[in-house]
Write a protein that holds these residues in place. Structure first.
Motif, PDB file in Angstrom:
ATOM      1  N   ASN A 104      53.901  71.750  13.536  1.00  0.00           N
ATOM      2  CA  ASN A 104      52.832  71.273  12.659  1.00  0.00           C
ATOM      3  C   ASN A 104      51.578  72.149  12.704  1.00  0.00           C
ATOM      4  O   ASN A 104      50.485  71.702  12.361  1.00  0.00           O
ATOM      5  N   ASN A 105      51.727  73.394  13.131  1.00  0.00           N
ATOM      6  CA  ASN A 105      50.612  74.332  13.015  1.00  0.00           C
ATOM      7  C   ASN A 105      50.466  74.799  11.569  1.00  0.00           C
ATOM      8  O   ASN A 105      49.376  75.176  11.132  1.00  0.00           O
TER       9      ASN A 105
ATOM     10  N   GLN B  59      52.262  73.393   7.650  1.00  0.00           N
ATOM     11  CA  GLN B  59      52.926  72.178   7.181  1.00  0.00           C
ATOM     12  C   GLN B  59      54.063  72.439   6.200  1.00  0.00           C
ATOM     13  O   GLN B  59      54.881  71.558   5.940  1.00  0.00           O
TER      14      GLN B  59
ATOM     15  N   VAL C  37      62.644  69.276  10.416  1.00  0.00           N
ATOM     16  CA  VAL C  37      61.833  69.472   9.211  1.00  0.00           C
ATOM     17  C   VAL C  37      62.541  68.760   8.064  1.00  0.00           C
ATOM     18  O   VAL C  37      63.720  68.414   8.160  1.00  0.00           O
TER      19      VAL C  37
ATOM     20  N   ASP D 155      56.180  77.345  14.104  1.00  0.00           N
ATOM     21  CA  ASP D 155      54.900  76.695  13.824  1.00  0.00           C
ATOM     22  C   ASP D 155      55.034  75.568  12.806  1.00  0.00           C
ATOM     23  O   ASP D 155      54.254  74.616  12.818  1.00  0.00           O
ATOM     24  N   LEU D 156      56.013  75.669  11.916  1.00  0.00           N
ATOM     25  CA  LEU D 156      56.267  74.570  10.978  1.00  0.00           C
ATOM     26  C   LEU D 156      56.746  73.337  11.730  1.00  0.00           C
ATOM     27  O   LEU D 156      56.258  72.224  11.507  1.00  0.00           O
TER      28      LEU D 156
ATOM     29  N   ASN E  33      56.851  69.811   7.138  1.00  0.00           N
ATOM     30  CA  ASN E  33      56.815  69.174   8.449  1.00  0.00           C
ATOM     31  C   ASN E  33      57.117  67.688   8.305  1.00  0.00           C
ATOM     32  O   ASN E  33      56.824  67.066   7.285  1.00  0.00           O
ATOM     33  N   GLN E  34      57.699  67.113   9.344  1.00  0.00           N
ATOM     34  CA  GLN E  34      58.106  65.708   9.294  1.00  0.00           C
ATOM     35  C   GLN E  34      56.936  64.747   9.085  1.00  0.00           C
ATOM     36  O   GLN E  34      57.128  63.609   8.661  1.00  0.00           O
ATOM     37  N   THR E  35      55.706  65.182   9.346  1.00  0.00           N
ATOM     38  CA  THR E  35      54.547  64.290   9.183  1.00  0.00           C
ATOM     39  C   THR E  35      54.117  64.149   7.724  1.00  0.00           C
ATOM     40  O   THR E  35      53.336  63.248   7.401  1.00  0.00           O
ATOM     41  N   ILE E  36      54.614  65.017   6.839  1.00  0.00           N
ATOM     42  CA  ILE E  36      54.230  64.953   5.432  1.00  0.00           C
ATOM     43  C   ILE E  36      54.878  63.730   4.777  1.00  0.00           C
ATOM     44  O   ILE E  36      56.101  63.590   4.806  1.00  0.00           O
TER      45      ILE E  36
ATOM     46  N   LEU F 228      46.532  71.872   3.192  1.00  0.00           N
ATOM     47  CA  LEU F 228      47.741  72.281   3.898  1.00  0.00           C
ATOM     48  C   LEU F 228      47.914  73.794   3.889  1.00  0.00           C
ATOM     49  O   LEU F 228      47.378  74.502   3.027  1.00  0.00           O
TER      50      LEU F 228
END
Length: 325
Positions: free
Chosen positions: A199-200, A202, A220, A195-196, A133-136, A155
């Motif tokens: 961000n459900n 990661q 992603v 879901d990836l 996910n882009q938040t990682i 995760l």
């Protein structure tokens, strides 16, 4: 068959002269079923199977038809073909999960890949790719492994189901890096991908064809392709070897097998016909467009490769304690 052998095999098939079309009239003497042990919707396996069936119909002048027998990660379709008459009327078109992983995952999958089938040919391969996910906060595999070790957040990685290549690729990664994540199985790769992005979950070890468009759209991040060579669909994404993890190879290869006892002549003629199909530039281009690499070769080469893959994934299952029962 080592990874370099797979690459050289694919190159050799590309250079193979197209064989003559003359075939004995005794076979096929009726429709031939190409049995796919998965559901018809989604993924690259169904279109690859239909492409092969269409091309074999042209080669032999007899109908080759795709038949779906989904269930139990491919076990139901495998048992169905195992019990089919060994007369060249049915072949199983399946992949690494069914043939190399299921025998270790299930106490009794209902078939033995070596005892119950005649190897015909390796058809194609599709690599897994590590995507997050882009938040990682990681852009390389090493940074991601370090993040897993340091973060207090646990995760989750998603897959298309227990025992799928996405599941086992994740297990292989965790084993090699000494890290941990929670596995979340989905009914389909598409649902897991949604879901990836949301961000459900990661992380995924998706197949390149199913995730490339989302990587290109920057929904992603792709960290590394789990193959010996970069993927033409994601040319800017390094391989695991380039990222410093040469042992992390995982792919979904596709193959063709026949029920045990199918006459050697039929197996050989089917092998020659598929190699003929794979030697056609137009077919190779269509396979590549689906994110796969065409293979080919002899039944003996496939048998040797299957042995190595069963040992590899059997060891991963044992060491990680994977189970679907």
């Amino acid at each position: 068959m080592k990874r370099r052998s797979l690459i050289s095999l694919a190159a050799a098939v590309a250079a193979t002269p197209i064989l003559g079309s003359a075939q004995p009239k005794s076979w096929p003497n009726g429709p031939v079923r190409i049995v796919v042990p998965f559901a018809p919707g989604g993924g690259s396996t169904p279109p690859l199977a239909h492409m092969l069936a269409d091309e074999l119909t042209k080669v032999f002048g007899s109908n080759f038809l795709v038949e779906y027998k989904p269930g139990a990660n491919g076990n139901i379709g495998a048992v169905y073909v195992k019990k089919s008459p060994p007369d060249g009327s049915a072949f199983l078109f399946t992949g690494a999960g069914t043939m190399a992983t299921n025998p270790a995952l299930y106490k009794n999958p209902g078939f033995d890949p070596k005892a119950d089938f005649e190897p015909v040919i390796l058809y194609a391969t599709m690599p897994n790719v590590l995507v997050v996910n882009q938040t990682i906060p990681a852009t390389t595999v090493k940074e991601f492994a370090d993040y897993l070790r340091s973060t207090k957040e646990h995760l989750a990685y998603g897959s298309s189901g227990n025992g799928s290549s996405m599941h086992t690729a994740g297990a292989l990664f965790l084993q090699a890096t000494g890290t941990s994540m929670t596995h979340v199985p989905y009914n389909s790769a598409g649902a897991a991908t949604t879901d990836l992005i949301g961000n459900n979950i990661q992380v995924m070890f998706q197949l390149v064809p199913g995730i490339a468009q989302f990587v290109k759209a920057k929904q992603v991040k792709a960290l590394a392709v789990m193959a010996a060579q970069r993927s033409p669909m994601l040319p800017d994404v390094p391989t695991m070897a380039e990222a410093g993890f040469p042992a992390l190879e995982s792919n979904t290869w596709l193959c063709l097998v026949a029920p045990r006892g199918t006459p050697r002549e039929i197996v050989q003629r089917m092998n020659e016909a598929v190699n003929k199909v794979l030697a056609q530039p137009s077919v190779r281009e269509r396979i590549a467009q689906l994110g796969a690499q065409p293979l080919g070769g002899t039944p003996a080469e496939f048998a040797s490769y299957l042995d190595s893959e069963m040992k590899k994934w059997g060891a991963v299952v044992r060491k990680t304690g994977l189970s679907v029962e």
